[in-house]
Write a protein that holds these residues in place. Structure first.
Motif, PDB file in Angstrom:
ATOM      1  N   SER A   1       0.823  -1.207   0.000  1.00  0.00           N
ATOM      2  CA  SER A   1       0.000   0.000   0.000  1.00  0.00           C
ATOM      3  C   SER A   1       0.860   1.261   0.000  1.00  0.00           C
ATOM      4  CB  SER A   1      -0.956  -0.019   1.204  1.00  0.00           C
ATOM      5  OG  SER A   1      -0.196   0.088   2.393  1.00  0.00           O
ATOM      6  N   ASP A   2       2.106   1.146   0.416  1.00  0.00           N
ATOM      7  CA  ASP A   2       2.977   2.327   0.372  1.00  0.00           C
ATOM      8  C   ASP A   2       4.366   1.925  -0.122  1.00  0.00           C
ATOM      9  OD1 ASP A   2       3.590   4.958   0.554  1.00  0.00           O
ATOM     10  OD2 ASP A   2       3.897   4.973   2.730  1.00  0.00           O
ATOM     11  N   PHE A   3       4.391   1.208  -1.224  1.00  0.00           N
ATOM     12  CA  PHE A   3       5.623   0.582  -1.681  1.00  0.00           C
ATOM     13  C   PHE A   3       6.628   1.603  -2.213  1.00  0.00           C
ATOM     14  CE2 PHE A   3       7.955  -2.656  -4.314  1.00  0.00           C
ATOM     15  CZ  PHE A   3       8.360  -3.421  -3.235  1.00  0.00           C
ATOM     16  N   ASP A   4       6.131   2.672  -2.811  1.00  0.00           N
ATOM     17  CA  ASP A   4       7.060   3.678  -3.342  1.00  0.00           C
ATOM     18  C   ASP A   4       7.904   4.299  -2.240  1.00  0.00           C
ATOM     19  OD1 ASP A   4       6.573   3.452  -6.077  1.00  0.00           O
ATOM     20  OD2 ASP A   4       4.714   4.600  -5.889  1.00  0.00           O
ATOM     21  N   ALA A   5       7.278   4.480  -1.077  1.00  0.00           N
ATOM     22  CA  ALA A   5       8.038   5.045   0.048  1.00  0.00           C
ATOM     23  C   ALA A   5       9.137   4.077   0.484  1.00  0.00           C
ATOM     24  CB  ALA A   5       7.095   5.344   1.212  1.00  0.00           C
ATOM     25  N   ILE A   6       8.820   2.788   0.502  1.00  0.00           N
ATOM     26  CA  ILE A   6       9.826   1.775   0.859  1.00  0.00           C
ATOM     27  C   ILE A   6      10.986   1.823  -0.127  1.00  0.00           C
ATOM     28  CG2 ILE A   6      10.241  -0.721   0.927  1.00  0.00           C
ATOM     29  CD1 ILE A   6       7.365  -1.007   2.033  1.00  0.00           C
ATOM     30  N   LEU A   7      10.642   1.877  -1.407  1.00  0.00           N
ATOM     31  CA  LEU A   7      11.696   1.885  -2.430  1.00  0.00           C
ATOM     32  C   LEU A   7      12.565   3.134  -2.334  1.00  0.00           C
ATOM     33  CD1 LEU A   7       9.871   0.440  -5.554  1.00  0.00           C
ATOM     34  CD2 LEU A   7      11.590  -0.674  -4.121  1.00  0.00           C
ATOM     35  N   ALA A   8      11.943   4.253  -2.009  1.00  0.00           N
ATOM     36  CA  ALA A   8      12.725   5.492  -1.898  1.00  0.00           C
ATOM     37  C   ALA A   8      13.787   5.345  -0.808  1.00  0.00           C
ATOM     38  CB  ALA A   8      11.789   6.668  -1.603  1.00  0.00           C
ATOM     39  N   VAL A   9      13.398   4.741   0.318  1.00  0.00           N
ATOM     40  CA  VAL A   9      14.357   4.502   1.404  1.00  0.00           C
ATOM     41  C   VAL A   9      15.472   3.585   0.926  1.00  0.00           C
ATOM     42  CG1 VAL A   9      14.640   3.419   3.668  1.00  0.00           C
ATOM     43  CG2 VAL A   9      12.642   4.863   3.217  1.00  0.00           C
ATOM     44  N   ARG A  10      15.086   2.492   0.291  1.00  0.00           N
ATOM     45  CA  ARG A  10      16.058   1.514  -0.186  1.00  0.00           C
ATOM     46  C   ARG A  10      17.054   2.128  -1.163  1.00  0.00           C
ATOM     47  NH1 ARG A  10      16.369  -1.567   3.693  1.00  0.00           N
ATOM     48  NH2 ARG A  10      15.244  -3.536   3.656  1.00  0.00           N
ATOM     49  N   ARG A  11      16.536   2.901  -2.102  1.00  0.00           N
ATOM     50  CA  ARG A  11      17.415   3.460  -3.136  1.00  0.00           C
ATOM     51  C   ARG A  11      18.436   4.408  -2.532  1.00  0.00           C
ATOM     52  NH1 ARG A  11      12.197   4.277  -6.822  1.00  0.00           N
ATOM     53  NH2 ARG A  11      12.204   2.254  -7.876  1.00  0.00           N
ATOM     54  N   ARG A  12      17.976   5.168  -1.533  1.00  0.00           N
ATOM     55  CA  ARG A  12      18.897   6.083  -0.883  1.00  0.00           C
ATOM     56  C   ARG A  12      19.974   5.285  -0.131  1.00  0.00           C
ATOM     57  NH1 ARG A  12      19.287   9.147   3.694  1.00  0.00           N
ATOM     58  NH2 ARG A  12      17.557   8.039   4.652  1.00  0.00           N
ATOM     59  N   GLN A  13      19.541   4.237   0.610  1.00  0.00           N
ATOM     60  CA  GLN A  13      20.516   3.392   1.316  1.00  0.00           C
ATOM     61  C   GLN A  13      21.527   2.798   0.338  1.00  0.00           C
ATOM     62  OE1 GLN A  13      17.711   0.642   3.137  1.00  0.00           O
ATOM     63  NE2 GLN A  13      18.117   1.472   5.194  1.00  0.00           N
ATOM     64  N   LEU A  14      21.020   2.328  -0.788  1.00  0.00           N
ATOM     65  CA  LEU A  14      21.908   1.663  -1.747  1.00  0.00           C
ATOM     66  C   LEU A  14      22.877   2.669  -2.375  1.00  0.00           C
ATOM     67  CD1 LEU A  14      19.385  -0.788  -3.451  1.00  0.00           C
ATOM     68  CD2 LEU A  14      21.280  -1.373  -1.920  1.00  0.00           C
ATOM     69  N   ARG A  15      22.393   3.869  -2.671  1.00  0.00           N
ATOM     70  CA  ARG A  15      23.275   4.858  -3.282  1.00  0.00           C
ATOM     71  C   ARG A  15      24.402   5.223  -2.314  1.00  0.00           C
ATOM     72  NH1 ARG A  15      19.990   8.876  -3.847  1.00  0.00           N
ATOM     73  NH2 ARG A  15      20.955  10.074  -2.176  1.00  0.00           N
ATOM     74  N   ILE A  16      24.037   5.441  -1.065  1.00  0.00           N
ATOM     75  CA  ILE A  16      25.050   5.793  -0.060  1.00  0.00           C
ATOM     76  C   ILE A  16      26.053   4.650   0.108  1.00  0.00           C
ATOM     77  CG2 ILE A  16      25.378   6.229   2.410  1.00  0.00           C
ATOM     78  CD1 ILE A  16      22.647   7.743   2.316  1.00  0.00           C
ATOM     79  N   GLY A  17      25.532   3.424   0.200  1.00  0.00           N
ATOM     80  CA  GLY A  17      26.409   2.271   0.380  1.00  0.00           C
ATOM     81  C   GLY A  17      27.337   2.068  -0.811  1.00  0.00           C
TER      82      GLY A  17
END
Lengths: 476, 476
Positions: free
Chosen positions: A355-371
């Motif tokens: 129901s709020d998957f885009d928000a989850i992905l936004a968090v993930r993408r930021r984590q992955l970019r930083i990592g």
């Protein structure tokens, strides 16, 4: 019992001699030990006779005898009456089997810790559960509420999809194994990328497939001519591909090559099985690709596999298959011999998360970019001689070490407290000894620790000692 | 594509002619339709050529041609260029794939609705989840807290067990499939009871096994001489047995025969795989049997499989394997190609439920006793000519119909709104046409409805019409 020929072991042992002053038998024993530890030599495999291996490696028989004896003493070989020398692991204990060997940093897994929203979704789902307790619970297809959420997401991403075209599985690996089992017969050819995901290759082989490979490299992407030739020459029954954030390179396939792949598959009679587990884990901005099955024509659209294992959490075992209805029905029917369905509560949690998957992905993408950026920086600083392409998505860097020492380096890194999967685990037949997959989906302090350990290991390659750690790692 | 020979189809069609005045081609079409519907003819199987089947059945070719044409028109056969006639299902829809076809009473599943305690345990588990979210979640072995609870229960039941000897699986079927895949090579023999559990036989066959059977009957229990002969003659690689509340008969094996079975297996080099899914679902009072692995000697104890699917709920996908450490390690290693672990939350729920498991079992046993006694009473009243032995445990009665009409009766019952698995589904090669498995783990009003429907179906056998319901039932 699997039997490993001298020739096959020779391939796996590619460049086994290190530069140290150690006796050859110790170097040989170390390399065989690593192959057992990381699963390239499965347990219970019979190793070649000493004389045959000596001939294959062009060493004296005494060297092989001494290496086998060393391995026997350390518990990695069993000599059974009439069965030759058989691979085993010493002292299996609960600890060896468990997640997170204590004190070790486990980078064999390209995963992120759970997104915190899982906890809240679990509480919601537990509250909803009572209205499902009247069902038998044996659910090979999946709850409507979840299949609709998955279908809606495909539709939103550009591929109109109905819940009838979705079945829910216990993660992506389960889906890969099911599709392999249903579609393949013994001796069929299956096309995979080279490198590819090790457990997918295992599932295809378990289903009887002979693997044929198409090169993917950070320099040149997918080998288009190779793909064309292999498709035409071998007419594989299925092709297992990861066009969006290919594991391990993180690359994405061009739209043009997607079109061409679908056309080639149609001509060759090949069913495309597209693993999109990482499709939404794009790091660099740009136009996201639509789901692969927008290509093709009705009646022969590619099978898509998806999962929440990387985007949400590996401990939430929810994957799925998107396939056209007749094929989906075959897959559902074929499932019963392997398992009887996906847990209900897991499905409710997954439906809640969509129901709020885009928000989850936004968090993930930021984590992955930083990592990713951090890993590239620290590795580039410590090991300037490595070539480390920046992956546009996914969870891993595919590092070119410059020389064929990935297994040696992996062994040395174990002694420094870091577990990694050596490059050859991602190849069909022991290739990629020049490469190392390093996941960056970890806290920055872990990446720093990994870089330190790798720097020490890199300096010590050829001088390492024998690890006693018998960690049984799944590569994810 | 699987190819079904005329001889094999002939065996499956045993006693296909009914007593009605209908044309033979209609009776033949009906029986083939049932075989497709209940999975005895898997989808995508090529049926024998018309002439061959006509010869096999000793009917005119016209009869077979008309039957195939009837099946084609109804959507159960596809005639593909060069591929002959291939089994399929008409109009696959979401509804066909879903649990609980609307309006139908589904007695293909021997299950109970969830015990209410699941809801509370799920809430507890969701609250505990946050402390597990830091793990990768890919958990092929199982959480310590659950493995300890399972081990403690074995210990309490008389079999000292350590958590190291337990791995957690996604239900019992998943465990059966994993053990089959790891232990069996193509062409190996596997011993099963006859009748046995259909999906276990499928898993064994998927792993390449050739099945050999040992008779179990309500009149004579396990065929001890048959067991001895088959063990000695065929030296099966493994034997899959359900000594405690055998599915479908509900019988329990004597202590003497357990001892003998272990001795025979040791001599034959057979690994015993004991499915104890139903072991604690004893209905009649008496001394409960200890777990099967109390028999045997260290180094070759039987593998035990357990599950909460029947005692707690099918929607909680938790099973397990108890095996000695070296074998358990092989199984854990072998798991990765099929799936990457059991969901964490499910495991926490299961661990919670074990804290008061005796109370759960007490509820279950009472439900089962009431259901069994009620079913036996109503069936005995309506169908006095059936022989209905009283099973001492488990969830099903194995009814002897007195004549080989189980498939006909099952087809007719579908038209009356009740789905059942025909007797031959439990046989290796289409035997048991005189038998019908009827689960009694249902509310009494459902059992009454089933008895009514069966009475009408029984009266109509030979006069039934063709069902259009294409329900895809897993038998559990």
């Amino acid at each position: 019992m699997t039997i490993l020929s001298a020739r096959s072991l020779g391939l796996l042992l590619d460049a086994w001699r290190d530069d140290s002053a150690r006796a050859a038998y110790l170097a040989l024993a170390d390399r065989i030990r690593l192959l057992v530890l990381d699963g390239r030599i499965p347990l219970d495999t019979r190793l070649p006779a000493e004389r045959e291996l000596a001939n294959q490696l062009a060493v004296s028989r005494t060297t092989v005898t001494a290496a086998y004896s060393e391995l026997r003493d350390a518990g990695y070989l069993n000599s059974l009456r009439g069965s030759g020398s058989v691979a085993r692991l010493p002292h299996a204990t609960s600890r060896n089997l468990q997640d997170g060997a204590p004190g070790m940093l486990d980078l064999t897994k390209a995963t992120l810790p759970a997104i915190p929203a899982v906890a809240e979704a679990a509480v919601h789902a537990a509250q909803e559960l009572p209205s499902y307790l009247g069902l038998s619970g044996f659910d090979p297809v999946g709850l409507s509420v979840l299949r609709e959420a998955i279908a809606d997401r495909y539709t939103a991403r550009g591929l109109p999809t109905d819940a009838d075209e979705i079945m829910v599985t216990v993660g992506a690996q389960h889906a890969i194994a099911l599709v392999s089992r249903v579609l393949l017969s013994r001796g069929d050819r299956a096309l995979v990328e080279s490198p590819s995901y090790p457990h997918a290759m295992e599932a295809l082989r378990d289903a009887g497939a002979r693997l044929v490979g198409v090169n993917v490299s950070s320099d040149h992407g997918w080998d288009e001519n190779g793909l064309e030739q292999v498709m035409q020459r071998t007419s594989p029954t299925l092709a297992y591909l990861m066009p969006d954030h290919h594991n391990p390179t993180g690359l994405a396939m061009s739209e043009e090559l997607r079109e061409k792949t679908v056309a080639l598959a149609a001509t060759a009679g090949t069913t495309l099985v597209i693993d999109e587990t990482m499709a939404e884990l794009t790091i660099d901005p740009g136009t996201p690709h639509s789901p692969f099955a927008v290509h093709g024509v009705d009646g022969s659209r590619p099978i898509l596999i998806g999962s929440l294992g990387k985007s949400v959490w590996g401990g939430l075992r929810i994957g799925w298959i998107r396939a056209e209805r007749p094929l989906l029905q075959r897959l559902v029917r074929g499932r019963n011999s392997g398992d009887l369905g996906t847990p209900i509560l897991e499905q409710l949690i997954a439906a809640d998360l969509f129901s709020d998957f885009d928000a989850i992905l936004a968090v993930r993408r930021r984590q992955l970019r930083i990592g990713r950026d951090h890993l590239l920086a620290v590795l580039g600083e410590r090991m300037p001689e490595w070539r480390i392409p920046s992956p546009p998505g996914g969870l891993t860097a595919w590092v070119n070490l410059g020389s064929p020492v990935s297994s040696q380096l992996t062994l040395a890194a174990r002694n420094e407290g870091v577990l990694l999967a050596a490059g050859p685990r991602f190849g069909i037949d022991g290739a990629f000894e020049r490469f190392l997959r390093i996941p960056f989906a970890y806290p920055l302090e872990d990446l720093d620790r990994a870089a330190d350990a790798l720097a020490r290991a890199w300096a010590s390659v050829g001088r390492y000692t024998v690890p006693e750690q018998t960690y049984l790692a799944a590569v994810v």
